[in-house]
Design an enzyme around this catalytic site. Structure first.
Site, PDB file in Angstrom:
ATOM      1  N   THR A   1     -24.068 -17.164 -52.136  1.00  0.00           N
ATOM      2  CA  THR A   1     -24.406 -17.985 -53.288  1.00  0.00           C
ATOM      3  C   THR A   1     -23.472 -17.679 -54.449  1.00  0.00           C
ATOM      4  O   THR A   1     -22.871 -16.610 -54.514  1.00  0.00           O
ATOM      5  CB  THR A   1     -25.873 -17.747 -53.720  1.00  0.00           C
ATOM      6  OG1 THR A   1     -26.165 -18.506 -54.883  1.00  0.00           O
ATOM      7  CG2 THR A   1     -26.115 -16.282 -54.022  1.00  0.00           C
ATOM      8  N   GLY A   2     -23.372 -18.612 -55.341  1.00  0.00           N
ATOM      9  CA  GLY A   2     -22.572 -18.416 -56.539  1.00  0.00           C
ATOM     10  C   GLY A   2     -23.369 -17.912 -57.714  1.00  0.00           C
ATOM     11  O   GLY A   2     -22.834 -17.752 -58.810  1.00  0.00           O
TER      12      GLY A   2
ATOM     13  N   ASP B   1     -26.438 -21.114 -47.656  1.00  0.00           N
ATOM     14  CA  ASP B   1     -26.344 -21.291 -49.101  1.00  0.00           C
ATOM     15  C   ASP B   1     -27.733 -21.061 -49.687  1.00  0.00           C
ATOM     16  O   ASP B   1     -28.736 -21.021 -48.948  1.00  0.00           O
ATOM     17  CB  ASP B   1     -25.835 -22.696 -49.409  1.00  0.00           C
ATOM     18  CG  ASP B   1     -25.741 -22.965 -50.896  1.00  0.00           C
ATOM     19  OD1 ASP B   1     -25.327 -22.058 -51.628  1.00  0.00           O
ATOM     20  OD2 ASP B   1     -26.093 -24.076 -51.315  1.00  0.00           O
TER      21      ASP B   1
END
Length: 1283
Positions: free
Chosen positions: A826-827, A413
């Site tokens: 990742t967002g 992440d």
């Protein structure tokens, strides 16, 4: 209670099971039925609150534990052989002797299991006996009971600092607004306070709640383990339904804080509570080494059966070759003598019993001991300790430590894993105008210096700016010094609140924006922007002096000085003189409009000082602040919310309090506005936004404030200010957002919508129905939120910085040099992710970066094929044989979804395995886990996933090894992980050092174990050629048992725990050494069979040299077995001595102690009555010089090939490990030069320094296309769907 018939009992049990299995449960109060028989209780079918986590009972422990142990095929195999040895015709040992090894192993396992279960029993007993308060109808009050006596349908009262005994539907709290604060650290590790509200309309007996007045029916869903969702409604006598959700539920295990008392209705109890349903115990994973071990055990079984068949056939041929029946073959009592074929059949089983130790029974126990020792050294490594958080590494999976040394892919992440997760407000754009906050950027640049401590820096800043202030009283100087002295301790005092460090809470306002606020009108976009920052969140507000009421043993003193507010303002101001003069006072501006508004401002004494205006104008200097803003403590569930609330506070828009029904904000003028909160539309991964619907206290309008991702907000914009103006604002804001993203900032859009009365009334009905629905509630709630979040008015955008953690670039480079592929999932927006990718060295300047962003599958397929063709053409070009094309792939979530389709996933994996690094942007938690599973299953590689938040749990559980980072977003990732660390940089030593050691040690120990048993048991096999394959033993049975249980059991365990093939410094300095464990590693099919062949050779030497030496002598069988056993011991231990890479005092003591123990036990056994090998046997051998000569010569000849092999191999073709071990003996300066040469020869990174500057991001003034995403090394693949 009258006795019920068996039929009635069965009928009642069937009804109970049916009631428990129903999707919906109807619960009523137990009070009307108090004192009645159990079978008359309406909620009797649901379990009580007593818990039982034990696996066994006193009566059934033995059969249940044996049944569990027999799930191991090895135990079943050895027990079967022990039972077989009781059959006289196949008996090879004394029956009691054959039982001893497996009995010892299983007894030790049973004792361990019993002790663990007893500890669980004690814990259950203590928990079930804890006191709580349950309402009694007879006594008209709450009475004390034990937790285990609580039942579904009871009314419980919990007070401050009490632990909630069961899952309670909150009906009443002592707080006037119906709020109860809880701490859920026991469930998810989050220490921030959370608000729970009482179900509205239930408590009708103010001020105290009377449980007897409750006559409604509670309908709730079937118990499940989802801690974030709960569906329920309360139906009163008028058949009106009031919806309830997770915000109305107090979960078992939570702690009540800052609330005098609360009353709840028990909906789930005991094993049906959500916390117990999530208590599944430790997860069991099988390591790759263990799976390989099982294959080799199978090969050993094939080898054993082959040797037994040889023995059976040999016995048959031996009998057939005899002209007559020999005298020593004694017939049975009836004179019958078995035929050669039947006798050879019996000898097959006798040989299995004799040679059974070829399957290492003690190997599994030794592996567990070795792993416990390895975990001890890992958890006690000071380099893996984080002083700031006072945490060290946690090893939660005890059986996969060796997998740490075989990782090939890491999935990470970004936020909170590669970055600090300390969100710092950097820039904002309001109504199309950008405010860069340059003073704040200067402050952050100073903090970024590695030698600056965060708290000390803020203390120095405030002291240096003190002359800019003029306070009337002389005492203020000394008071300010006290405030400054307390600045350092403030961080520790607030340590139980996440996102509250000075770095996150201190914001220096932008001067241009301050002037704009002064000129703003009462109803203005600037007012709405900062009100949205302060209101549109779920931040819990408490006072710093009493923010967390705890039991007396845990109360933390945090007395604050009244001038702390001034000190904070000084610190916030920095060195900017204009800021100091502007923000000297924050109130005292009165106008004639104040009386019409009905607003009041409270002074230092807390008393009303008269009506005030709600103007945004900054008040004149010389006045004192109304309320100590520094005494407010904001407890946020995410760092983004905390950063925005503190930014609003820096401009005077201070969030003062929050309840489920209202929120109070103070304006820069000092006026306080109390907004009525009508609904909060929480954030979800589908909408990518959150909203709060409030009623303005002045205009009485319904206003919806929304914040969210730009791509989720921009498509919902309307045109309330006029088409052209709104388009221009949206265009400028989008440009600012793009620049923020390219600087690596996290972006959010802020919007507002005025909702008409008719629209609100219509929507409120839909919303109420959605909240009360039991079927598809989540979908209906989301649809109701989407319904109102339309035609939004864009107010502005924010840019928040999340700094990289220390040593992240160095760690990623080291992992890459170790042969590990690093993926980041990742967002964030692609621009933000790419910027962070360059900063952390995931992407390099010379990389060919492939940016894939497609909107339709046809173009996605075409682009994928073209890209793959280019990669293959480069690989197949003869001119590129000695070169490597460094490819990096950047792909967004929408394109990734298309790539994951069945017809494209194979080609996507083919492309990804040619990439040095992959960066996936805008991905959901589900996509993260899907990517991990795809790579793990398609490429058959060892994967590791690392994350810090709840959105990383799926990814962590999908990987072979899950690593959680104990960051600021709770402990969900840690609780779901196999290993927990506090910093990403710890991953470097965990893998490169401990991972390498664990794998190398365990692999070599397992190979040695197979060798040891084979070398010893083959002595018995060679003897069969001289005894007619009669399954007789040349070594005493007891000494055979002692050989594996005592004489040779401890050395390999110490070898597996303490051996070091290379020092930690060399492994950290030369990450390439990690590659030796990847793939097949040191434990392969070849190394196993080479070791087994060596065991056969050594056993041949150990048998035939003594055989030819003593041939023709009058030595008896057991006297001949004594030198065989002694040679075997010497050979096995000296073989281990050759394999040991790092000798320690412990190794020497254990090996010499094993030899000494052998002689002591064998000598003592020679005079015992159990002796079958002859009285004073070893003593007679030890006075014969021939014994010593045979032992020495046989040992040397047996070990000579292995020793010569090591010498020649390490001299002619030394492995990287051997070379590194040689470098480890050199002086530090010479060693460093050799390491540089090594890495240069092997293609290491030498010309790239770790402090390389981050690629420059475009400024807001320059809008050209010279960005990171569009340089000469970047292949942009973006398509738009115009169909």
């Amino acid at each position: 209670m009258p006795m019920m018939s068996p039929l009635a009992l069965l009928r009642d049990a069937w009804r109970g099971q049916k009631a428990r299995d129903k999707d919906l449960r109807n619960l009523v109060s137990n009070l009307p039925y108090e004192g009645l028989d159990k079978w008359k209780q309406p909620n009797r079918h649901f379990p009580g609150n007593g818990i039982k986590t034990t696996k066994y009972t006193a009566l059934l422990f033995l059969p249940m534990n044996l049944f569990e142990q027999f799930h191991r095929l090895a135990n079943l195999y050895f027990v079967g052989l022990a039972i077989l040895n009781f059959v006289p015709v196949v008996q090879a040992f004394k029956p009691e002797v054959a039982v001893i090894p497996i009995a010892v192993i299983m007894s030790l396992t049973a004792i361990k299991d019993a002790w663990e279960d007893f500890r669980r029993y004690q814990s259950d007993k203590k928990l079930n006996a804890m006191p709580c308060f349950v309402y009694s109808r007879k006594k008209k009050c709450f009475v004390e009971k034990r937790w285990k006596d609580v039942r579904v349908g009871d009314f419980l009262k919990v007070e401050s600092n009490d632990i909630v005994p069961a899952d309670l539907l909150l009906l009443y709290t002592s707080d006037p607004s119906g709020v109860c604060h809880i701490e859920t650290s026991n469930l998810d590790g989050e220490t921030n306070l959370k608000q729970r509200s009482a179900v509205p309309g239930v408590c009708i007996t103010d001020p105290e709640f009377e449980p007897e007045s409750f006559t409604g029916i509670i309908v709730c869903e079937k118990p499940n383990n989802n801690l974030n969702h709960f569906k329920c409604y309360v139906e009163n006598v008028e058949k009106e339904k009031v919806g309830a959700g997770i915000t109305n539920l107090l979960l078992r295990g939570c702690t009540v804080r800052n609330t005098d008392c609360a009353v709840g209705f028990v909906v789930y109890a005991g094993r049906e509570t959500k916390s117990m349903l999530n208590n599944n115990g430790p997860r069991y994973k099988r390591s790759r080494l263990e799976r390989r071990l099982n294959i080799d055990v199978f090969f050993c079984m094939l080898l054993l059966f082959t040797m037994c068949i040889i023995g059976s056939l040999g016995h048959y041929l031996w009998l057939e070759a005899m002209p007559s029946v020999p005298l020593y073959l004694v017939p049975q009592s009836d004179g019958h003598l078995d035929s050669p074929s039947l006798s050879s059949f019996y000898k097959f089983f006798s040989m299995i019993i004799l040679l059974q130790i070829l399957i290492p029974i003690s190997l599994y126990v030794s592996i567990e001991l070795v792993k416990i020792g390895q975990i001890f050294f890992i958890t006690n490594d000071l380099d893996l300790y984080d002083e700031e958080s006072d945490t060290t590494i946690q090893c939660k999976a005890l059986n996969i430590t060796e997998d740490l040394g075989q990782i090939q892919y890491i999935f990470s992440d970004k936020t909170g894993t590669l970055t600090e997760n300390k969100m710092v407000f950097r820039r904002c754009s309001i109504m199309g105008t950008e405010y860069p906050h340059k003073e704040n950027a200067v402050r952050l640049a100073v903090i970024n210096k590695p030698d600056e401590d965060e708290d000390v820096l803020f203390s120095q800043t405030s002291l240096s700016t003190k002359p800019g202030w003029s306070l009337d009283s002389e005492a203020s100087s000394s008071q300010e010094k006290k405030s400054e002295r307390s600045c350092r301790g403030k961080g520790k005092a607030h340590s139980d609140v996440a996102f509250s460090s000075p770095l996150e809470t201190e914001v220096i306002p932008d001067q241009k924006l301050l002037r704009q606020i002064r000129r703003a009108e009462r109803i203005d976009a600037y007012l709405d922007f900062f009100l949205a920052l302060a209101i549109c969140n779920t931040v819990v507000v408490s006072m710093a002096t009493g923010k967390r009421l705890r039991s007396p043993g845990f109360i933390q003193s945090s007395q604050s000085n009244p001038l702390d507010t001034w000190s904070s303002l000084v610190k916030r101001a920095g060195s900017v003189r204009e800021t100091l003069s502007t923000w000297a006072g924050l109130r005292h501006r009165t106008t004639s409009e104040a009386s019409d508004m009905g607003l009041t401002v409270q002074g230092l004494s807390g008393e009303p000082t008269g009506p005030q205006t709600c103007s945004l104008h900054v008040p004149p200097q010389g006045t004192t602040p109304a309320v100590h803003a520094d005494n407010l403590c904001y407890e946020a569930e995410s760092p983004d919310e905390a950063a925005l609330v503190h930014a609003a506070k820096a401009y005077g828009f201070i969030l003062l309090s929050r309840t489920p029904d209202s929120v109070m904000v103070r304006l820069p003028s000092g006026a306080q506005l109390r907004f009525e909160v009508l609904d909060t539309l929480t954030f979800d991964s589908n909408r990518k936004r959150m909203s709060v619907l409030v009623r303005h206290p002045i205009s009485r309008q319904y206003i919806l404030y929304t914040k969210g991702a730009d791509y989720a907000i921009m498509e919902l914009l309307g045109t309330p200010y006029g088409d052209k103006r709104q388009k221009a604002i949206a265009s400028d804001t989008q440009q600012h957002l793009d620049c923020y993203a390219k600087e690596g900032l996290r972006t959010l859009c802020i919007t507002k919508k005025v909702v008409s009365d008719s629209e609100y009334e219509s929507w409120a009905v839909t919303r109420k129905q959605a909240l009360a629905a039991m079927d598809n509630r989540e979908q209906l709630i989301m649809e109701s939120a989407v319904q109102i979040e339309t035609n939004l008015c864009l107010l502005g955008a924010t840019g928040v910085e999340d700094r990289l953690q220390d040593s992240v670039p160095d760690t990623i480079i080291a992992l890459r040099e170790a042969g590990i592929q690093v993926w980041v999932l990742t967002g964030d927006k692609p621009e933000t992710a790419v910027n962070i990718g360059y900063a952390c060295r995931l992407l390099e300047q010379e990389d060919l970066v492939i940016n894939m962003s497609c909107t339709n599958k046809v173009s996605c397929t075409s682009i994928l094929e073209c890209t793959l063709e280019e990669v293959r053409r480069y690989r197949n070009d003869p001119r590129n044989v000695d070169t490597t094309l460094d490819i990096s792939l950047v792909i967004d979530g929408r394109t990734l979804t298309m790539m994951m389709s069945p017809d494209l996933r194979e080609r996507f994996v083919d492309l990804a395995k040619h990439c040095r690094s992959v960066l996936c942007c805008r991905v959901t938690p589900l996509q993260k886990s899907q990517v991990v599973k795809l790579i793990r299953e398609k490429l058959k590689v060892m994967t590791l996933a690392v994350g810090d938040g709840a959105n990383d749990v799926n990814m962590i559980q999908a990987a072979d090894i899950g690593v959680g980072i104990s960051g600021q977003e709770g402990m969900q990732a840690v609780m779901a992980s196999d290993f927990a660390i506090s910093r990403f940089k710890h991953l470097k030593k965990l893998l490169l050092v401990h991972g390498h050691w664990c794998y190398s040690r365990l692999a070599n120990m397992i190979i040695y174990f197979f060798y040891k048993n084979a070398a010893n048991v083959n002595l018995l096999f060679w003897y069969q050629f001289f005894c007619g394959f009669t399954a007789n033993s040349v070594i005493d049975h007891w000494l055979m048992i002692f050989f594996n249980l005592f004489f040779t059991s401890v050395p390999p365990v110490m070898f597996g725990i303490m051996d070091k093939d290379v020092s930690a410094e060399m492994l950290m300095g030369l990450p390439e050494l990690y590659r030796t464990g990847q793939g097949k590693g040191e434990y392969s099919f070849l190394t196993f069979w080479i070791s087994m062949l060596d065991a056969f050779y050594q056993s041949l030497v150990a048998f035939f040299i003594p055989y030819y030496t003593y041939r023709g002598s009058d030595i008896d069988i057991y006297a001949f077995g004594t030198p065989l056993n002694t040679i075997s011991l010497f050979t096995i231990l000296l073989h281990l001595s050759i394999e040991i890479k790092a000798w320690t005092f412990v190794h020497a003591v254990i090996i010499l102690g094993s030899v000494l123990l052998y002689f002591i036990v064998t000598l003592a056994y020679g005079v015992m009555f159990l002796n079958n090998s002859g009285y004073w046997n070893l003593q007679a051998q030890m006075v014969d010089p021939m014994f010593y000569l045979v032992c020495c010569i046989s040992t040397v000849v047996a070990l000579l090939p292995r020793y010569l092999f090591h010498v020649l191999k390490n001299s002619i073709a030394p492995s990287p490990i051997v070379q590194a071990r040689h470098l480890d003996t050199l002086e530090s300066s010479t060693r460093d030069n050799w390491i540089k040469e090594w890495r240069s020869f092997r293609g290491g990174v030498l010309d790239k320094t770790l402090d390389v500057s981050i690629p420059p991001s475009p400024s807001l003034e320059s809008t050209d296309d010279d960005s990171i995403m569009e340089d000469e090394h970047t292949l942009n693949v973006m398509t738009e769907n115009h169909l």
